[in-house]
Design an enzyme around this catalytic site. Sequence first.
Site, PDB file in Angstrom:
ATOM      1  N   TYR A  90       0.851  -1.209   0.000  1.00 31.87           N
ATOM      2  CA  TYR A  90       0.000   0.000   0.000  1.00 31.87           C
ATOM      3  C   TYR A  90       0.874   1.242   0.000  1.00 31.87           C
ATOM      4  O   TYR A  90       1.784   1.340   0.824  1.00 31.87           O
ATOM      5  CB  TYR A  90      -0.901   0.060   1.238  1.00 31.87           C
ATOM      6  N   GLY A 254     -16.950   2.083  -0.539  1.00 30.67           N
ATOM      7  CA  GLY A 254     -17.711   3.325  -0.367  1.00 30.67           C
ATOM      8  C   GLY A 254     -19.131   3.205  -0.887  1.00 30.67           C
ATOM      9  O   GLY A 254     -20.013   3.994  -0.525  1.00 30.67           O
ATOM     10  N   LEU A 256     -21.535   1.183  -0.135  1.00 29.34           N
ATOM     11  CA  LEU A 256     -22.560   0.941   0.888  1.00 29.34           C
ATOM     12  C   LEU A 256     -22.812   2.152   1.787  1.00 29.34           C
ATOM     13  O   LEU A 256     -23.663   2.107   2.672  1.00 29.34           O
ATOM     14  CB  LEU A 256     -22.194  -0.301   1.717  1.00 29.34           C
TER      15      LEU A 256
HETATM   16  N1  LIG Z   1      -6.456  -8.275   1.875  1.00 28.85           N
HETATM   17  C1  LIG Z   1      -6.726  -7.639   0.753  1.00 28.85           C
HETATM   18  O1  LIG Z   1      -6.446  -8.143  -0.354  1.00 28.85           O
HETATM   19  C2  LIG Z   1      -7.377  -6.295   0.827  1.00 28.85           C
HETATM   20  C3  LIG Z   1      -7.903  -5.707  -0.337  1.00 28.85           C
HETATM   21  C4  LIG Z   1      -8.496  -4.453  -0.221  1.00 28.85           C
HETATM   22  C5  LIG Z   1      -8.577  -3.822   1.008  1.00 28.85           C
HETATM   23  N2  LIG Z   1      -8.042  -4.404   2.122  1.00 28.85           N
HETATM   24  C6  LIG Z   1      -8.090  -3.727   3.448  1.00 28.85           C
HETATM   25  O2  LIG Z   1      -9.424  -3.380   3.749  1.00 28.85           O
HETATM   26  C7  LIG Z   1      -9.502  -1.986   4.021  1.00 28.85           C
HETATM   27  C8  LIG Z   1     -10.865  -1.483   3.650  1.00 28.85           C
HETATM   28  O3  LIG Z   1     -11.045  -1.475   2.255  1.00 28.85           O
HETATM   29  P1  LIG Z   1     -11.211  -0.133   1.473  1.00 28.85           P
HETATM   30  O4  LIG Z   1     -10.675   0.966   2.290  1.00 28.85           O
HETATM   31  O5  LIG Z   1     -10.600  -0.334   0.146  1.00 28.85           O
HETATM   32  O6  LIG Z   1     -12.771  -0.069   1.231  1.00 28.85           O
HETATM   33  P2  LIG Z   1     -14.029   0.160   2.187  1.00 28.85           P
HETATM   34  O7  LIG Z   1     -13.672   0.150   3.601  1.00 28.85           O
HETATM   35  O8  LIG Z   1     -15.047  -0.780   1.679  1.00 28.85           O
HETATM   36  O9  LIG Z   1     -14.462   1.635   1.740  1.00 28.85           O
HETATM   37  C9  LIG Z   1     -13.895   2.717   2.404  1.00 28.85           C
HETATM   38  C10 LIG Z   1     -14.056   3.991   1.605  1.00 28.85           C
HETATM   39  O10 LIG Z   1     -15.424   4.395   1.550  1.00 28.85           O
HETATM   40  C11 LIG Z   1     -15.531   5.801   1.703  1.00 28.85           C
HETATM   41  N3  LIG Z   1     -16.272   6.043   2.963  1.00 28.85           N
HETATM   42  C12 LIG Z   1     -15.996   5.569   4.204  1.00 28.85           C
HETATM   43  N4  LIG Z   1     -16.895   5.987   5.112  1.00 28.85           N
HETATM   44  C13 LIG Z   1     -17.790   6.725   4.439  1.00 28.85           C
HETATM   45  C14 LIG Z   1     -18.947   7.424   4.827  1.00 28.85           C
HETATM   46  N5  LIG Z   1     -19.364   7.434   6.083  1.00 28.85           N
HETATM   47  N6  LIG Z   1     -19.639   8.094   3.865  1.00 28.85           N
HETATM   48  C15 LIG Z   1     -19.230   8.082   2.578  1.00 28.85           C
HETATM   49  N7  LIG Z   1     -18.110   7.446   2.150  1.00 28.85           N
HETATM   50  C16 LIG Z   1     -17.402   6.766   3.071  1.00 28.85           C
HETATM   51  C17 LIG Z   1     -14.107   6.335   1.743  1.00 28.85           C
HETATM   52  O11 LIG Z   1     -13.636   6.572   0.419  1.00 28.85           O
HETATM   53  P3  LIG Z   1     -13.767   7.982  -0.339  1.00 28.85           P
HETATM   54  O12 LIG Z   1     -13.759   9.075   0.669  1.00 28.85           O
HETATM   55  O13 LIG Z   1     -12.604   7.995  -1.264  1.00 28.85           O
HETATM   56  O14 LIG Z   1     -15.056   7.883  -1.073  1.00 28.85           O
HETATM   57  C18 LIG Z   1     -13.338   5.140   2.278  1.00 28.85           C
HETATM   58  O15 LIG Z   1     -11.967   5.159   1.947  1.00 28.85           O
HETATM   59  C19 LIG Z   1      -8.324  -1.387   3.263  1.00 28.85           C
HETATM   60  O16 LIG Z   1      -7.948  -0.127   3.745  1.00 28.85           O
HETATM   61  C20 LIG Z   1      -7.276  -2.453   3.494  1.00 28.85           C
HETATM   62  O17 LIG Z   1      -6.709  -2.277   4.774  1.00 28.85           O
HETATM   63  C21 LIG Z   1      -7.465  -5.628   2.043  1.00 28.85           C
END
Ligand SMILES: NC(=O)c1ccc[n+]([C@@H]2O[C@H](COP(=O)([O-])OP(=O)(O)OC[C@H]3O[C@@H](n4cnc5c(N)ncnc54)[C@H](OP(=O)(O)O)[C@@H]3O)[C@@H](O)[C@H]2O)c1
Length: 353
Positions: A90, A254, A256
């Site tokens: 990352y 994001g 949901l």
């Molecule tokens: N193991 C793996 O292969 C793998 C793969 C992917 C992710 N991950 C881990 O999982 C974590 C979570 O995934 P993710 O961050 O990609 O996606 P997520 O948690 O599903 O989505 C988070 C994103 O949604 C938006 N958001 C969050 N709260 C909100 C709210 N209250 N209202 C409106 N928008 C909101 C923000 O993006 P914006 O502000 O940009 O819209 C935020 O960065 C990652 O950080 C990582 O640590 C692991």
Amino acid sequence: MWTGESRNKIAIGNSHRGPIFGHTPAYAASDSGRETDLQKRTLGRTGLEIAPLVFGGNVFGWTADEKTSFDLLDRFVDAGLNAIDTADVYSRWVPGNKGGESETVIGDWLKKSGKRDKVVIITKVGSDIGQGRVDLSPTHIEKAVDASLKRLRIDEIDLYLSHWPDPTVPHAETLGAYRRLIEKGKVRHIGASNLDAGQMKAALDAADHHKLPRYEVLQPAYNLYDRTEFEGPLRDLCMARGIGVISYYGLAKGFLSGKYRNKADLGKSPRGSGVASYLNERGMRILAALDEVSASHGVTQAQVALAWIIARPGITAPIASATSLEQLESLIGAVSLELAPADMKRLTAASAP
Ligand SMILES: NC(=O)c1ccc[n+]([C@@H]2O[C@H](COP(=O)([O-])OP(=O)(O)OC[C@H]3O[C@@H](n4cnc5c(N)ncnc54)[C@H](OP(=O)(O)O)[C@@H]3O)[C@@H](O)[C@H]2O)c1
């Protein structure tokens, strides 16, 4: 055998390592402004006690600059939550980055805040960080761990995960490398991400057979929209074998949160294009259920989406990220939101795969 019963256990200092796990129960501000006990869950057999919402660190060095990242981490920990997920890769996908930026932000924050003893640090190895392929060979792991420790500015990683399966390296070789890291005190516990049931079972069997440490934690994708990868044989296996589960994409990147309803909305974030595939009939059905349940509780859709995961069987904690303090409040609020059985039924039915 872990049955999910421990999910509501309150952290009460099972310290095997010092203040972080033996510290007095964490507190979260309630709606009334009073402080309430924040319930923690035991992460599989690791003995780690974590709040049921892990902060996702892929935004550091990407959609959150350093100051915002520090503010988010401070607020997260001050609210009583304590686990942070990152990876050595990352945020390599950002033009100009080479990977390691997220770990560096976390390391600098740990140094500045002095909060190392309040957090569980989870990072991952094996993604392509320049070597050109997924790599879980002992040579790569032994080199990569030192780079992660240096960026994170810590002596020991609490939980180290194989990021993706590497079919070119036998499990016994990878697990043997992890055993050496555990013996050297560089890593406390190990786990894996993105394994299916067959791959996870093979890894557990190899650990048994060769008397090596086993993957104690799994990190699969799981949320109201993406259910099939985890539900079924993989969840059954994890529950039967006492594997802790921290699931990623808690908010479906994001989607949901309800802020994307049509193609024009995809411009709302640099990562909007990754949400396009959710804009379909089933996605809209899920948003309608989220709108209804969140309105009835007077909370955000994001809060409900995460509370649904927290209440699902086999899950220790979802991982989600935020890019502003306002968004972070939904993540924090999810931990104390109790959905009624009728809410759970409505959401589960609307999102049936
Ligand atoms: N193991 C793996 O292969 C793998 C793969 C992917 C992710 N991950 C881990 O999982 C974590 C979570 O995934 P993710 O961050 O990609 O996606 P997520 O948690 O599903 O989505 C988070 C994103 O949604 C938006 N958001 C969050 N709260 C909100 C709210 N209250 N209202 C409106 N928008 C909101 C923000 O993006 P914006 O502000 O940009 O819209 C935020 O960065 C990652 O950080 C990582 O640590 C692991």
